[in-house]
Every structure is written in C-alpha cells, then in structure tokens.
Write a protein that holds these residues in place. Sequence first.
Motif, PDB file in Angstrom:
ATOM      1  N   ARG A   1       0.764  -1.260  -0.078  1.00  0.00           N
ATOM      2  CA  ARG A   1       0.046   0.017  -0.123  1.00  0.00           C
ATOM      3  C   ARG A   1       0.988   1.202  -0.006  1.00  0.00           C
ATOM      4  NH1 ARG A   1      -4.163  -1.806   4.830  1.00  0.00           N
ATOM      5  NH2 ARG A   1      -2.170  -3.279   5.228  1.00  0.00           N
ATOM      6  N   LEU A   2       0.569   2.267  -0.638  1.00  0.00           N
ATOM      7  CA  LEU A   2       1.284   3.393  -1.127  1.00  0.00           C
ATOM      8  C   LEU A   2       0.440   4.693  -0.914  1.00  0.00           C
ATOM      9  CD1 LEU A   2       3.216   2.184  -3.971  1.00  0.00           C
ATOM     10  CD2 LEU A   2       4.499   2.604  -1.794  1.00  0.00           C
ATOM     11  N   VAL A   3       0.739   5.783  -0.596  1.00  0.00           N
ATOM     12  CA  VAL A   3       0.038   7.113  -0.887  1.00  0.00           C
ATOM     13  C   VAL A   3       0.296   7.844  -1.724  1.00  0.00           C
ATOM     14  CG1 VAL A   3      -0.500   9.114   0.819  1.00  0.00           C
ATOM     15  CG2 VAL A   3       0.029   7.065   1.744  1.00  0.00           C
TER      16      VAL A   3
ATOM     17  N   ASP B   1       5.673  12.680  -4.402  1.00  0.00           N
ATOM     18  CA  ASP B   1       6.680  11.694  -5.077  1.00  0.00           C
ATOM     19  C   ASP B   1       5.765  10.653  -5.918  1.00  0.00           C
ATOM     20  OD1 ASP B   1       6.191   9.620  -3.114  1.00  0.00           O
ATOM     21  OD2 ASP B   1       8.427   9.469  -2.684  1.00  0.00           O
ATOM     22  N   LEU B   2       4.694  10.558  -5.800  1.00  0.00           N
ATOM     23  CA  LEU B   2       3.754   9.659  -6.536  1.00  0.00           C
ATOM     24  C   LEU B   2       2.436  10.244  -6.772  1.00  0.00           C
ATOM     25  CD1 LEU B   2       3.435   6.424  -7.163  1.00  0.00           C
ATOM     26  CD2 LEU B   2       2.218   6.330  -5.016  1.00  0.00           C
TER      27      LEU B   2
ATOM     28  N   MET C   1       4.213   8.112  -2.193  1.00  0.00           N
ATOM     29  CA  MET C   1       4.750   7.894  -0.798  1.00  0.00           C
ATOM     30  C   MET C   1       4.470   6.510  -0.310  1.00  0.00           C
ATOM     31  SD  MET C   1       3.328  11.758  -0.277  1.00  0.00           S
ATOM     32  CE  MET C   1       1.906  11.534  -1.211  1.00  0.00           C
ATOM     33  N   GLU C   2       5.642   5.967   0.109  1.00  0.00           N
ATOM     34  CA  GLU C   2       5.637   4.796   0.994  1.00  0.00           C
ATOM     35  C   GLU C   2       5.281   4.902   2.504  1.00  0.00           C
ATOM     36  OE1 GLU C   2       8.832   1.585   0.686  1.00  0.00           O
ATOM     37  OE2 GLU C   2       9.542   2.745  -0.687  1.00  0.00           O
ATOM     38  N   ILE C   3       4.732   3.906   2.973  1.00  0.00           N
ATOM     39  CA  ILE C   3       4.133   3.565   4.234  1.00  0.00           C
ATOM     40  C   ILE C   3       5.194   3.207   5.388  1.00  0.00           C
ATOM     41  CG2 ILE C   3       2.508   2.823   5.717  1.00  0.00           C
ATOM     42  CD1 ILE C   3       0.415   3.415   3.309  1.00  0.00           C
TER      43      ILE C   3
ATOM     44  N   LEU D   1      14.879   6.241  12.731  1.00  0.00           N
ATOM     45  CA  LEU D   1      14.932   4.935  12.272  1.00  0.00           C
ATOM     46  C   LEU D   1      13.932   4.695  11.888  1.00  0.00           C
ATOM     47  CD1 LEU D   1      17.330   3.117  11.698  1.00  0.00           C
ATOM     48  CD2 LEU D   1      16.666   2.163  14.125  1.00  0.00           C
TER      49      LEU D   1
ATOM     50  N   ASN E   1       7.693  -1.824   4.608  1.00  0.00           N
ATOM     51  CA  ASN E   1       6.883  -2.999   4.462  1.00  0.00           C
ATOM     52  C   ASN E   1       7.524  -4.248   4.543  1.00  0.00           C
ATOM     53  OD1 ASN E   1       6.875  -4.026   1.722  1.00  0.00           O
ATOM     54  ND2 ASN E   1       6.892  -1.848   1.577  1.00  0.00           N
ATOM     55  N   LYS E   2       8.761  -4.409   4.138  1.00  0.00           N
ATOM     56  CA  LYS E   2       9.767  -5.559   4.040  1.00  0.00           C
ATOM     57  C   LYS E   2      10.366  -5.816   5.316  1.00  0.00           C
ATOM     58  CE  LYS E   2      10.233  -5.104  -0.988  1.00  0.00           C
ATOM     59  NZ  LYS E   2      11.231  -4.177  -1.938  1.00  0.00           N
TER      60      LYS E   2
ATOM     61  N   VAL F   1      12.648  -3.855   6.490  1.00  0.00           N
ATOM     62  CA  VAL F   1      14.057  -3.118   6.325  1.00  0.00           C
ATOM     63  C   VAL F   1      14.075  -1.989   6.736  1.00  0.00           C
ATOM     64  CG1 VAL F   1      15.609  -2.176   4.489  1.00  0.00           C
ATOM     65  CG2 VAL F   1      14.373  -4.202   3.772  1.00  0.00           C
ATOM     66  N   ARG F   2      15.102  -1.459   7.761  1.00  0.00           N
ATOM     67  CA  ARG F   2      15.267  -0.465   8.316  1.00  0.00           C
ATOM     68  C   ARG F   2      16.105   0.775   7.506  1.00  0.00           C
ATOM     69  NH1 ARG F   2      17.299  -3.074  13.764  1.00  0.00           N
ATOM     70  NH2 ARG F   2      18.131  -4.660  12.219  1.00  0.00           N
ATOM     71  N   LEU F   3      15.433   2.022   7.582  1.00  0.00           N
ATOM     72  CA  LEU F   3      15.976   2.977   6.701  1.00  0.00           C
ATOM     73  C   LEU F   3      16.104   4.334   7.595  1.00  0.00           C
ATOM     74  CD1 LEU F   3      13.452   2.358   3.700  1.00  0.00           C
ATOM     75  CD2 LEU F   3      15.873   2.337   3.530  1.00  0.00           C
TER      76      LEU F   3
ATOM     77  N   PHE G   1       4.020   8.494   6.256  1.00  0.00           N
ATOM     78  CA  PHE G   1       4.221   8.355   4.676  1.00  0.00           C
ATOM     79  C   PHE G   1       5.654   9.157   4.471  1.00  0.00           C
ATOM     80  CE2 PHE G   1       1.891  11.982   3.320  1.00  0.00           C
ATOM     81  CZ  PHE G   1       0.964  12.053   4.451  1.00  0.00           C
ATOM     82  N   THR G   2       6.205   8.616   3.522  1.00  0.00           N
ATOM     83  CA  THR G   2       7.728   9.283   3.413  1.00  0.00           C
ATOM     84  C   THR G   2       7.710   9.708   1.703  1.00  0.00           C
ATOM     85  OG1 THR G   2       8.620   7.279   2.911  1.00  0.00           O
ATOM     86  CG2 THR G   2       8.598   8.140   4.938  1.00  0.00           C
TER      87      THR G   2
ATOM     88  N   TRP H   1      -4.435   3.062  11.075  1.00  0.00           N
ATOM     89  CA  TRP H   1      -3.780   2.309  10.236  1.00  0.00           C
ATOM     90  C   TRP H   1      -3.688   1.107  10.826  1.00  0.00           C
ATOM     91  CZ3 TRP H   1      -2.469   2.379   5.281  1.00  0.00           C
ATOM     92  CH2 TRP H   1      -1.653   1.529   4.733  1.00  0.00           C
ATOM     93  N   ASP H   2      -3.899   0.040   9.918  1.00  0.00           N
ATOM     94  CA  ASP H   2      -4.003  -1.524  10.344  1.00  0.00           C
ATOM     95  C   ASP H   2      -3.072  -2.025   9.339  1.00  0.00           C
ATOM     96  OD1 ASP H   2      -4.809  -3.513  11.651  1.00  0.00           O
ATOM     97  OD2 ASP H   2      -6.466  -4.037  10.620  1.00  0.00           O
ATOM     98  N   ALA H   3      -1.793  -2.155   9.775  1.00  0.00           N
ATOM     99  CA  ALA H   3      -0.759  -2.850   8.940  1.00  0.00           C
ATOM    100  C   ALA H   3      -0.888  -4.001   8.157  1.00  0.00           C
ATOM    101  CB  ALA H   3       0.711  -2.792  10.068  1.00  0.00           C
TER     102      ALA H   3
ATOM    103  N   MET I   1      17.252   7.176   3.531  1.00  0.00           N
ATOM    104  CA  MET I   1      18.796   6.934   3.649  1.00  0.00           C
ATOM    105  C   MET I   1      18.883   5.476   3.916  1.00  0.00           C
ATOM    106  SD  MET I   1      20.042  10.738   5.172  1.00  0.00           S
ATOM    107  CE  MET I   1      18.746  10.977   6.048  1.00  0.00           C
ATOM    108  N   GLU I   2      19.488   4.676   3.025  1.00  0.00           N
ATOM    109  CA  GLU I   2      19.838   3.197   3.221  1.00  0.00           C
ATOM    110  C   GLU I   2      20.896   3.063   4.200  1.00  0.00           C
ATOM    111  OE1 GLU I   2      19.341  -0.071   0.496  1.00  0.00           O
ATOM    112  OE2 GLU I   2      18.692   1.361  -0.979  1.00  0.00           O
ATOM    113  N   ILE I   3      20.597   1.828   4.935  1.00  0.00           N
ATOM    114  CA  ILE I   3      21.909   1.482   5.725  1.00  0.00           C
ATOM    115  C   ILE I   3      22.662   0.244   5.316  1.00  0.00           C
ATOM    116  CG2 ILE I   3      22.032   0.226   7.956  1.00  0.00           C
ATOM    117  CD1 ILE I   3      19.625   1.949   9.158  1.00  0.00           C
TER     118      ILE I   3
ATOM    119  N   ASN J   1      21.217  -4.330   2.797  1.00  0.00           N
ATOM    120  CA  ASN J   1      20.653  -5.375   3.726  1.00  0.00           C
ATOM    121  C   ASN J   1      20.025  -6.906   2.820  1.00  0.00           C
ATOM    122  OD1 ASN J   1      17.634  -5.511   2.920  1.00  0.00           O
ATOM    123  ND2 ASN J   1      18.150  -3.277   2.411  1.00  0.00           N
TER     124      ASN J   1
ATOM    125  N   TRP K   1      24.835  -0.036  16.234  1.00  0.00           N
ATOM    126  CA  TRP K   1      23.725  -0.714  15.303  1.00  0.00           C
ATOM    127  C   TRP K   1      23.882  -2.304  15.524  1.00  0.00           C
ATOM    128  CZ3 TRP K   1      20.003   0.720  12.437  1.00  0.00           C
ATOM    129  CH2 TRP K   1      19.563  -0.288  11.627  1.00  0.00           C
TER     130      TRP K   1
END
Lengths: 81, 81, 81, 81, 81
Positions: free
Chosen positions: B34-36, B69-70, C1-3, C26, C30-31, C33-35, C50-51, C79-81, E1-3, E30, E79
């Motif tokens: 899901r995206l915004v 961005d979307l 925009m990603e959630i 931090l 959704n996968k 992965v930490r960003l 959302f980013t 929001w319900d993941a 930013m990716e780790i 990752n 980390w």
Amino acid sequence: MEIMRVLGDLVCTQRIPGLQSASLRLLENNKGVRLVATDPVGVPPGKWVFTNVGSAARLAMPDVTVMTDLTICGIIDDWDA
Amino acid sequence: MEIMRVLGDLVCTQRIPGLQSASLRLLENNKGVRLVATDPVGVPPGKWVFTNVGSAARLAMPDVTVMTDLTICGIIDDWDA
Amino acid sequence: MEIMRVLGDLVCTQRIPGLQSASLRLLENNKGVRLVATDPVGVPPGKWVFTNVGSAARLAMPDVTVMTDLTICGIIDDWDA
Amino acid sequence: MEIMRVLGDLVCTQRIPGLQSASLRLLENNKGVRLVATDPVGVPPGKWVFTNVGSAARLAMPDVTVMTDLTICGIIDDWDA
Amino acid sequence: MEIMRVLGDLVCTQRIPGLQSASLRLLENNKGVRLVATDPVGVPPGKWVFTNVGSAARLAMPDVTVMTDLTICGIIDDWDA
C-alpha cells in the motif's frame, strides 16, 4: 535502460492534461509486471524494447513537457528473452 | 508509469505544509504493497490507475509546488489484473 | 509516498555537514528493512508515517538545503498494517 | 553505483534521436537481469563494471545531452562475484 | 537513506573523468548486494553507514560536480544488524 516487451495499446479515456495526446503502450518487464509507457518510436505489439525512467523519460520525448516517467527509447532487433 | 488500484482515501490530520490541501489516496501496487498518492484526477475506490513517481509526480499536479513523489495520472478503462 | 513505521531516533555522531542538525529517525518499511529519514514533523516511535524519496524529500524539508533522500511527510491517523 | 557484468554490444537499429550515436552495451546485474547502458569507457565483454543511474547517468557521459538513464562509470580491476 | 556496511576500498584504475579522485568504497546492503559509493566521511571497513542515492548523493559530496549516485552520509554509532 530496462528491457521490456510491448503488449499493446493502453485504453485510457481519463488522464491528466500533462500527458497531452501522447501514445501510451502497455509493457511487461522481466518480472512479468505490466507498466505504462509513452512511445515516441511507434512500436508494434510483441517487440522487445528498452526504456528510460525518471527525468530521462521526459527528455527522451520529442516534446519534453509530456509528463511521463517511462519512455520507450528503441527497439531491440535480435533478442532471446 | 506503474499500474495500481485505488483502495480509498487516506486519513491524515498531521502533515507537512508542502502537501497543502492535496487529496491523498491509498493505493495498492502489484505486490500488494500500500502506497500514498496525490490525486489530481478524482478517482473512486476500486479503480485501476497508472501513476508517476519522482519529479514527474510533482509536474503531473495542477500545482507543481505540491511536495509529492507519487501522483495518479489516469484511469485505466478496461483492465484485467 | 511509501508507508513506514517509526522505530526511534538514530544515534549518529559523525555525519556530513549537508545534513546539518536535522533530526534523523530510524524507520521500518513494509519488507522489514530499516531506513534513515529526516523528520520535519516530529513523530514519536511506533507511529505509522508516509515518506517522500528523492528530490521530493529535500523539498519536503523546511530548509531545502538539508541533504536527505528520505523525509517523513505525515502521520497516518488510523492504520492497520 | 551498482556492480554489473558486460555481456556485449546491443544490436539496435531503431532508437530515439536523443541517444545519438552513443555505444550501447548489454549488462547483467546481480539478479541476472539484463539491462542496456551507454558506455563512455569502452568496456570489453566479460568485464565487471559499476554504473550510474538517473540524472547521474547523463552527467557521466562526455556529452550530457545523450538521453540515457544508465551509464558505465568504471571497470573493476579485481572482482570475485 | 539506506543502511549499509562498508566492506573496504574499491580497486579501479579505469574510470570516467567525472568521478575525479573521489574515494570509492565497496558497501553491502541489507540484501547482501555489493555496491560502490563515494565516501566524503572516511569510513573504515566493518562500519555501518547510511547513504544517499540519486541527486542527493552528488549534493552530499564536498564537490557537487563528482558524478556519483551513491554517497556515504554518516556512520551509525550503535547498530545491531
């Protein structure tokens, strides 16, 4: 530039003015995902093409004000998927 | 341009000023993520749309200063997922 | 925009001058992965946000000269993941 | 910059004017996906290279008006895949 | 930013002039994929860092004319991968 296959035309009566009257094609990428691209080359269905994304997709159009993010850049003559 | 399905509106009371009063929709891409997205077209839930990412998303908005961005670029009339 | 979900602050004493004194959070996508993202909203841990990525991430900051490529743009109320 | 392997030249007689007469190479990325890149270095098949995407791909070309989104930036001397 | 994690220096005698004399590091993301980044921080092998991609990667360099699409932006102090 990613390599994709042209599936056919995209039927779309309602779209943003920024796309103008650009031809839209339905493509399939290497993962089987279908995408929509603008096509300044005029590619028939079934052909393998390579595509530009992002700002390069706009700059690849004859009219750079067409608001696309995926554009067909060329037909691959000989390709074995 | 990626193909996604509109799930509905996004409820969001706290957001950056740069998004202004743009309509935000919740979409689902081909992987079920899901995206915004900002929506200059006005798409009802359930419809299949194609979207621009990156700088093309901003340029696809009637007001290019909306910080997205979307963006939804059109409704696909006939689509079999 | 990603959630994504906010995990907490990022501890980082050594960074490029271009990031200035921007708050770094931090996030987890959704996968799983930490960003790392800049946060102009001020989001507490545990919240869904959302980013924006790419140039939109910089334009979403109050100071557009902060050299980020991922910025939190809003908090999702329900929001319900 | 992503690391890829050069497979060979791309045969392509029909392409957009924006690509001019740039040399096109067929590359393979770490997932085995084949991509098309412009090559300002002149790399023989079999070599491992690293590549720029996006606007950096255009800026990496001697002529920045070549409409590419993937450019070879250097040859890796010693590489164990 | 990716780790990502720094693996070491990249040995590369042949590269485009646009990269100038920038230090190149070999990173691992990752997913275990190895990438090449410019390093304005000076990071020793084994450290965890976060990185900018795209135009933000160039803007993160002290000299913004270095033609990179991936730049190390900071070292993460604490980390647990």
